[in-house]
Motif scaffolding. Structure first.
Motif, PDB file in Angstrom:
ATOM      1  N   ASN A 101       0.816  -1.219   0.000  1.00 57.03           N
ATOM      2  CA  ASN A 101       0.000   0.000   0.000  1.00 57.03           C
ATOM      3  C   ASN A 101       0.849   1.269   0.000  1.00 57.03           C
ATOM      4  O   ASN A 101       0.317   2.365  -0.037  1.00 57.03           O
ATOM      5  N   ARG A 102       2.164   1.112   0.036  1.00 54.65           N
ATOM      6  CA  ARG A 102       3.061   2.267  -0.089  1.00 54.65           C
ATOM      7  C   ARG A 102       4.370   1.794  -0.704  1.00 54.65           C
ATOM      8  O   ARG A 102       4.797   0.674  -0.470  1.00 54.65           O
ATOM      9  N   GLY A 103       4.975   2.647  -1.498  1.00 54.44           N
ATOM     10  CA  GLY A 103       6.263   2.305  -2.078  1.00 54.44           C
ATOM     11  C   GLY A 103       7.366   2.608  -1.080  1.00 54.44           C
ATOM     12  O   GLY A 103       7.243   3.522  -0.267  1.00 54.44           O
ATOM     13  N   ASN A 104       8.430   1.837  -1.111  1.00 55.27           N
ATOM     14  CA  ASN A 104       9.549   2.126  -0.224  1.00 55.27           C
ATOM     15  C   ASN A 104      10.849   1.588  -0.808  1.00 55.27           C
ATOM     16  O   ASN A 104      10.849   0.746  -1.683  1.00 55.27           O
ATOM     17  N   VAL A 105      11.927   2.137  -0.305  1.00 54.22           N
ATOM     18  CA  VAL A 105      13.267   1.689  -0.656  1.00 54.22           C
ATOM     19  C   VAL A 105      13.926   1.272   0.653  1.00 54.22           C
ATOM     20  O   VAL A 105      13.880   2.005   1.639  1.00 54.22           O
ATOM     21  N   VAL A 106      14.510   0.090   0.655  1.00 53.38           N
ATOM     22  CA  VAL A 106      15.088  -0.469   1.872  1.00 53.38           C
ATOM     23  C   VAL A 106      16.555  -0.802   1.631  1.00 53.38           C
ATOM     24  O   VAL A 106      16.902  -1.375   0.604  1.00 53.38           O
ATOM     25  N   ALA A 107      17.395  -0.441   2.581  1.00 51.13           N
ATOM     26  CA  ALA A 107      18.805  -0.832   2.549  1.00 51.13           C
ATOM     27  C   ALA A 107      19.056  -1.737   3.749  1.00 51.13           C
ATOM     28  O   ALA A 107      18.632  -1.430   4.861  1.00 51.13           O
ATOM     29  N   THR A 108      19.720  -2.863   3.513  1.00 52.55           N
ATOM     30  CA  THR A 108      20.014  -3.803   4.593  1.00 52.55           C
ATOM     31  C   THR A 108      21.514  -4.086   4.638  1.00 52.55           C
ATOM     32  O   THR A 108      22.207  -3.988   3.632  1.00 52.55           O
ATOM     33  N   ILE A 109      21.970  -4.456   5.829  1.00 50.81           N
ATOM     34  CA  ILE A 109      23.366  -4.830   6.029  1.00 50.81           C
ATOM     35  C   ILE A 109      23.403  -5.807   7.207  1.00 50.81           C
ATOM     36  O   ILE A 109      22.645  -5.650   8.168  1.00 50.81           O
ATOM     37  N   PRO A 110      24.235  -6.835   7.151  1.00 52.73           N
ATOM     38  CA  PRO A 110      24.340  -7.744   8.293  1.00 52.73           C
ATOM     39  C   PRO A 110      24.767  -6.986   9.557  1.00 52.73           C
ATOM     40  O   PRO A 110      25.588  -6.062   9.504  1.00 52.73           O
ATOM     41  N   LYS A 111      24.193  -7.372  10.686  1.00 49.29           N
ATOM     42  CA  LYS A 111      24.451  -6.680  11.955  1.00 49.29           C
ATOM     43  C   LYS A 111      25.937  -6.646  12.302  1.00 49.29           C
ATOM     44  O   LYS A 111      26.440  -5.636  12.774  1.00 49.29           O
ATOM     45  N   ALA A 112      26.642  -7.720  12.072  1.00 47.66           N
ATOM     46  CA  ALA A 112      28.067  -7.770  12.418  1.00 47.66           C
ATOM     47  C   ALA A 112      28.857  -6.710  11.651  1.00 47.66           C
ATOM     48  O   ALA A 112      29.773  -6.077  12.194  1.00 47.66           O
ATOM     49  N   ILE A 113      28.486  -6.500  10.390  1.00 52.77           N
ATOM     50  CA  ILE A 113      29.196  -5.495   9.594  1.00 52.77           C
ATOM     51  C   ILE A 113      28.815  -4.093  10.040  1.00 52.77           C
ATOM     52  O   ILE A 113      29.658  -3.207  10.143  1.00 52.77           O
ATOM     53  N   GLU A 114      27.538  -3.879  10.331  1.00 57.30           N
ATOM     54  CA  GLU A 114      27.106  -2.565  10.835  1.00 57.30           C
ATOM     55  C   GLU A 114      27.796  -2.267  12.161  1.00 57.30           C
ATOM     56  O   GLU A 114      28.220  -1.140  12.409  1.00 57.30           O
ATOM     57  N   ASP A 115      27.929  -3.280  13.030  1.00 57.70           N
ATOM     58  CA  ASP A 115      28.616  -3.085  14.311  1.00 57.70           C
ATOM     59  C   ASP A 115      30.086  -2.727  14.091  1.00 57.70           C
ATOM     60  O   ASP A 115      30.636  -1.879  14.782  1.00 57.70           O
ATOM     61  N   ALA A 116      30.720  -3.393  13.135  1.00 55.59           N
ATOM     62  CA  ALA A 116      32.139  -3.136  12.872  1.00 55.59           C
ATOM     63  C   ALA A 116      32.364  -1.763  12.241  1.00 55.59           C
ATOM     64  O   ALA A 116      33.404  -1.147  12.445  1.00 55.59           O
ATOM     65  N   HIS A 117      31.415  -1.311  11.482  1.00 59.89           N
ATOM     66  CA  HIS A 117      31.510  -0.007  10.809  1.00 59.89           C
ATOM     67  C   HIS A 117      30.399   0.891  11.348  1.00 59.89           C
ATOM     68  O   HIS A 117      29.555   1.369  10.602  1.00 59.89           O
ATOM     69  N   ARG A 118      30.408   1.088  12.618  1.00 63.66           N
ATOM     70  CA  ARG A 118      29.339   1.767  13.353  1.00 63.66           C
ATOM     71  C   ARG A 118      28.734   2.946  12.595  1.00 63.66           C
ATOM     72  O   ARG A 118      29.416   3.865  12.204  1.00 63.66           O
ATOM     73  N   GLY A 119      27.439   2.862  12.344  1.00 63.18           N
ATOM     74  CA  GLY A 119      26.712   3.968  11.756  1.00 63.18           C
ATOM     75  C   GLY A 119      26.699   4.014  10.241  1.00 63.18           C
ATOM     76  O   GLY A 119      26.148   4.946   9.663  1.00 63.18           O
ATOM     77  N   THR A 120      27.268   3.014   9.579  1.00 61.84           N
ATOM     78  CA  THR A 120      27.282   3.037   8.111  1.00 61.84           C
ATOM     79  C   THR A 120      25.862   3.149   7.565  1.00 61.84           C
ATOM     80  O   THR A 120      25.552   4.052   6.806  1.00 61.84           O
ATOM     81  N   LEU A 121      25.012   2.240   7.946  1.00 62.10           N
ATOM     82  CA  LEU A 121      23.639   2.234   7.459  1.00 62.10           C
ATOM     83  C   LEU A 121      22.787   3.273   8.180  1.00 62.10           C
ATOM     84  O   LEU A 121      21.918   3.892   7.570  1.00 62.10           O
ATOM     85  N   ALA A 122      23.047   3.484   9.444  1.00 63.28           N
ATOM     86  CA  ALA A 122      22.254   4.448  10.221  1.00 63.28           C
ATOM     87  C   ALA A 122      22.362   5.859   9.658  1.00 63.28           C
ATOM     88  O   ALA A 122      21.442   6.655   9.799  1.00 63.28           O
ATOM     89  N   GLY A 123      23.454   6.173   8.997  1.00 63.12           N
ATOM     90  CA  GLY A 123      23.628   7.507   8.448  1.00 63.12           C
ATOM     91  C   GLY A 123      22.950   7.747   7.118  1.00 63.12           C
ATOM     92  O   GLY A 123      22.863   8.890   6.656  1.00 63.12           O
ATOM     93  N   PHE A 124      22.437   6.710   6.471  1.00 62.12           N
ATOM     94  CA  PHE A 124      21.813   6.861   5.159  1.00 62.12           C
ATOM     95  C   PHE A 124      20.680   7.897   5.157  1.00 62.12           C
ATOM     96  O   PHE A 124      20.694   8.809   4.336  1.00 62.12           O
ATOM     97  N   PRO A 125      19.690   7.768   6.033  1.00 62.96           N
ATOM     98  CA  PRO A 125      18.575   8.727   5.967  1.00 62.96           C
ATOM     99  C   PRO A 125      19.027  10.183   6.183  1.00 62.96           C
ATOM    100  O   PRO A 125      18.454  11.088   5.594  1.00 62.96           O
ATOM    101  N   GLY A 126      20.029  10.394   6.997  1.00 61.11           N
ATOM    102  CA  GLY A 126      20.497  11.745   7.254  1.00 61.11           C
ATOM    103  C   GLY A 126      21.178  12.383   6.049  1.00 61.11           C
ATOM    104  O   GLY A 126      21.233  13.614   5.929  1.00 61.11           O
ATOM    105  N   ARG A 127      21.687  11.575   5.145  1.00 58.33           N
ATOM    106  CA  ARG A 127      22.349  12.097   3.942  1.00 58.33           C
ATOM    107  C   ARG A 127      21.414  12.162   2.739  1.00 58.33           C
ATOM    108  O   ARG A 127      21.772  12.648   1.670  1.00 58.33           O
ATOM    109  N   LEU A 128      20.209  11.674   2.906  1.00 54.26           N
ATOM    110  CA  LEU A 128      19.232  11.635   1.825  1.00 54.26           C
ATOM    111  C   LEU A 128      18.685  13.025   1.538  1.00 54.26           C
ATOM    112  O   LEU A 128      18.359  13.779   2.452  1.00 54.26           O
ATOM    113  N   THR A 129      18.599  13.382   0.264  1.00 57.07           N
ATOM    114  CA  THR A 129      17.980  14.655  -0.130  1.00 57.07           C
ATOM    115  C   THR A 129      16.856  14.358  -1.107  1.00 57.07           C
ATOM    116  O   THR A 129      16.940  13.431  -1.896  1.00 57.07           O
ATOM    117  N   LEU A 130      15.807  15.140  -1.011  1.00 60.89           N
ATOM    118  CA  LEU A 130      14.656  14.938  -1.915  1.00 60.89           C
ATOM    119  C   LEU A 130      14.583  16.031  -2.933  1.00 60.89           C
ATOM    120  O   LEU A 130      14.802  17.052  -2.994  1.00 60.89           O
TER     121      LEU A 130
END
Length: 79
Positions: free
Chosen positions: A50-79
């Protein structure tokens, strides 16, 4: 001055934003560009619900090792 009230028309928001191909194309392109930071990051686009979306995923171990890699995506997004 009294605080204002913002009321959104749910059907209009769904049509204009959540199913807007141009916005989804833009977000997907930006996420794919950011996903080059690590080969384990996968980007998916879903327009079948019922809504379109774009999803980015990363294994937890890699996100933990590179703290904030995926978490920073929305903050860098521009519309």
């Amino acid at each position: 001055m009294k605080p204002g009230k913002l009321v959104l028309d749910r059907a209009a928001v769904s049509k204009e934003l959540l199913h807007n191909a141009q916005i989804l194309d833009n977000v997907e392109a930006q996420f794919r560009g950011m996903a080059t930071a690590h080969r384990a990051i996968k980007v998916y686009r879903n327009e079948d619900s019922n809504r379109g979306n774009v999803v980015a995923t990363i294994p937890k171990a890699i996100e933990d090792a590179h703290r904030g890699t995926l978490a920073g995506f929305p903050g860098r997004l521009t519309l």
